[in-house]
Design an enzyme around this catalytic site. Structure first.
Site, PDB file in Angstrom:
ATOM      1  N   ARG A  92       0.869  -1.177   0.000  1.00  0.00           N
ATOM      2  CA  ARG A  92       0.000   0.000   0.000  1.00  0.00           C
ATOM      3  C   ARG A  92       0.906   1.226   0.000  1.00  0.00           C
ATOM      4  NH1 ARG A  92      -2.185   1.090   5.474  1.00  0.00           N
ATOM      5  NH2 ARG A  92      -0.770   2.833   5.299  1.00  0.00           N
TER       6      ARG A  92
ATOM      7  N   HIS B  68      -3.593   4.581   4.486  1.00  0.00           N
ATOM      8  CA  HIS B  68      -4.730   3.650   4.505  1.00  0.00           C
ATOM      9  C   HIS B  68      -5.948   4.292   3.848  1.00  0.00           C
ATOM     10  CE1 HIS B  68      -7.721   0.804   5.834  1.00  0.00           C
ATOM     11  NE2 HIS B  68      -8.385   1.785   6.421  1.00  0.00           N
TER      12      HIS B  68
ATOM     13  N   TYR C  94       3.672   5.677  11.714  1.00  0.00           N
ATOM     14  CA  TYR C  94       3.939   4.279  12.067  1.00  0.00           C
ATOM     15  C   TYR C  94       4.797   3.496  11.075  1.00  0.00           C
ATOM     16  CZ  TYR C  94      -0.116   3.618   8.972  1.00  0.00           C
ATOM     17  OH  TYR C  94      -0.974   3.644   7.915  1.00  0.00           O
TER      18      TYR C  94
END
Ligand SMILES: Cc1ncc(C[n+]2csc(CCOP(=O)(O)OP(=O)(O)O)c2C)c(N)n1
Ligand SMILES: [Mg+2]
Length: 392
Positions: free
Chosen positions: A285, A289, A298
C-alpha cells in the site's frame, strides 16, 4: 476476455460434489517460503524482464499487454484524482489503491463476464475491469448515495467495509452457482488484516467443505491501517489454505502478468468443480490507509522507497518499450486519455446533486421496518428543529 455463449455454458454442468476433486490441497507447485525470502510466482521482474515460470505461464499479444498497461495507468490516474478531490473537500474520504494496480487489473482481467466479484472498499481497479463507471465509485465517498451502482449490471457487488464479511457472501453465492449447475466462478477480495477475521476463516471452511467455485484473492499490502503483517500471521498467508484443504499460491502482486496467469488458473479450477483457491498477492500500500490516515506516524519512508522500485506500472512500461510493443505515440495518447479521465471525474463529482437526506431510510429493508420508521421520524424532527428547516 472470452465469454462462452450462454447455451454452451448451460451444457457444461458441474460434476456432483462427490466427484469433485476438492480434496486436493496442492497448488500446481507447492511453494515453501523460506524465512525472509518468500517464494512467489513472477513473470515480470521489477526491471521489466520477462521470466518464465514452469506452472503459471501466459502468452499475451502486444495489444493485450498494452491493454493491461492502459488499465493500470487510467486506474492510477482516477485514484490520484479522487485523492485530490478529497483534499479539496469534494469527497468525505478516499481509500487509495496506489501500488496495487497490478494485483487488481491482473485478477480483474482474468474474469469472465458471467463471473461475480465481491470487493472490499479499495477495488477501484477491479471495478474498472468490470465496466463500472468510475464516477459511480465516488458517490459513496462524497456521501450522496449508499453504494452507487447496481451490482447485477456488472456482476460486481457493492463495496463492503465490514472487513471480511464479503467472503461469506461470496462463498454463499458460489454455493448457489454450483447448485444452479452453472460454470461461473466467484472472486472474493480481502486484505491481510481481514484475513484475521472470523468471517474469512469461516468462509474458508464452508467453501472447502462444499467445494464452492470461489477464488479468495488476498491483497497482502503489508499493512492493516497501522498494524503490520507481522501482527496478523506467523506463516505466509497463502500457506493457511492448506489447513483448510485447498491450494494457496503466493503471487508477485506488483506483476500484472503473474496476477492474471494465477487468477485465470484458479478461476478455471473453480469452473471445473475443483473448489476454492487462496491467492495471496504480495504487494504494498503505497499511500495512506485512507485520506484520514497519516502513515508517517507508524512506518519508515525507506520501506516505501523499497517498494517504489517494484512499481507495477513502471515494470510493464519498461517491458513494452524494450520489446518494441508500444511506441511513443501510444504513451502520449494514453497521457492525454488520462488527463481527460481526470477532468471528467472532477466535473461529474462536483456536479453530483445533494440528495434528499430522508432518502437514506428508504432502502434499508425491502418492506420497511418499525425501527427504521422510528429513526426516520426522529431524524425528520431533528431536521425540522433548524431555523431553515434542514441541517447542513
Ligand atoms: C469488522 C471490522 N473491523 C474493523 C474495521 C475498521 N477497519 C477498516 S479498514 C481496516 C484495516 C483493514 O486492513 P486490510 O484487511 O489489510 O485491508 P487494506 O485496508 O490494507 O486494504 C480496519 C481495521 C472494519 N471496517 N470492519
Ligand atoms: Mg492490508
Amino acid at each position: 476476455m472470452t465469454v462462452e455463449s450462454t447455451a454452451a455454458r448451460k451444457t457444461t454442468r458441474r460434476s456432483s460434489g462427490a466427484k469433485r476433486t476438492g480434496a486436493s490441497t496442492g497448488a500446481k507447485k507447492t511453494a515453501q517460503a523460506k524465512p525472509g525470502e518468500p517464494e512467489l510466482v513472477q513473470l515480470l521482474t521489477p526491471a521489466g524482464e520477462r521470466v518464465q515460470h514452469p506452472d503459471y505461464d501466459i502468452d499475451l499479444s502486444a495489444e493485450e499487454l498494452r491493454g493491461l498497461y492502459r488499465d493500470m495507468v487510467l486506474t492510477r490516474r482516477f485514484d490520484a484524482e479522487a485523492t485530490a478531490l478529497q483534499r479539496q473537500g469534494e469527497l468525505g474520504l478516499w481509500a487509495s489503491l496506489l501500488g496495487q494496480e497490478a494485483a487488481q487489473i491482473g485478477s480483474g482481467r482474468a474474469l469472465r463476464d458471467d463471473d461475480y466479484v465481491f470487493p472490499t472498499y479499495r477495488e477501484h481497479g477491479v471495478a474498472w475491469c468490470r465496466g463500472v463507471d468510475p464516477t459511480n465509485l465516488l458517490g459513496m465517498f462524497r456521501g450522496v448515495n449508499n453504494g452507487g451502482w447496481d451490482p447485477n449490471s456488472n456482476n460486481f457487488h457493492l463495496y463492503t467495509i465490514v472487513l471480511g464479511s464479503q467472503t461469506l457472501h461470496a462463498t454463499g453465492y458460489a454455493m448457489g452457482v454450483a447448485k444452479d449447475g452453472a460454470d461461473s466462478a466467484v472472486l472474493a477480495y480481502f486484505g491481510d488484516g481481514a484475513s484475521s477475521q472470523g468471517d474469512v476463516n469461516e468462509s474458508f471452511v464452508f467453501s472447502a467443505v462444499y467445494n464452492a467455485p470461489v477464488v479468495f484473492f488476498c491483497q497482502n499490502n503489508q499493512w492493516a491501517i497501522s498494524e503490520p503483517i507481522e501482527k496478523q500471521t506467523r506463516v505466509p498467508l497463502y500457506q493457511r489454505a492448506q489447513g483448510f484443504g485447498f491450494p494457496g499460491v503466493r503471487v508477485d502482486g506488483n506483476d500484472v502478468l503473474a496476477c492474471l496467469a494465477v487468477t485465470r488458473w484458479a478461476l478455471e479450477r473453480a469452473r471445473r468443480g475443483e473448489g476454492p483457491t487462496l491467492i495471496e498477492a504480495f504487494t504494498y500500500r503505497m499511500a495512506a490507509h485512507t485520506t484520514s490516515d497519516d502513515p508517517t506516524r507508524y512506518r519508515r519512508d525507506a520501506e516505501r522507497e523499497e517498494w517504489e522500485a517494484k512499481d507495477p506500472i513502471l515494470r510493464l512500461k519498461a517491458y513494452l518499450e524494450n520489446e518494441g510493443h508500444a511506441d511513443a505515440a501510444f504513451f502520449e495518447e494514453l497521457e492525454a486519455e488520462s488527463e481527460a479521465l481526470g477532468k471528467h471525474v472532477r466535473e461529474v463529482v462536483r456536479a453530483m446533486p445533494v440528495p434528499d437526506h430522508m432518502a437514506m431510510f428508504d432502502n434499508v429493508y425491502a418492506d420497511g421496518h418499525a425501527l427504521v420508521d422510528e429513526e426516520r421520524a426522529e431524524f425528520a424532527a431533528y431536521q425540522a428543529s433548524f431555523a431553515d428547516g434542514e441541517a447542513e
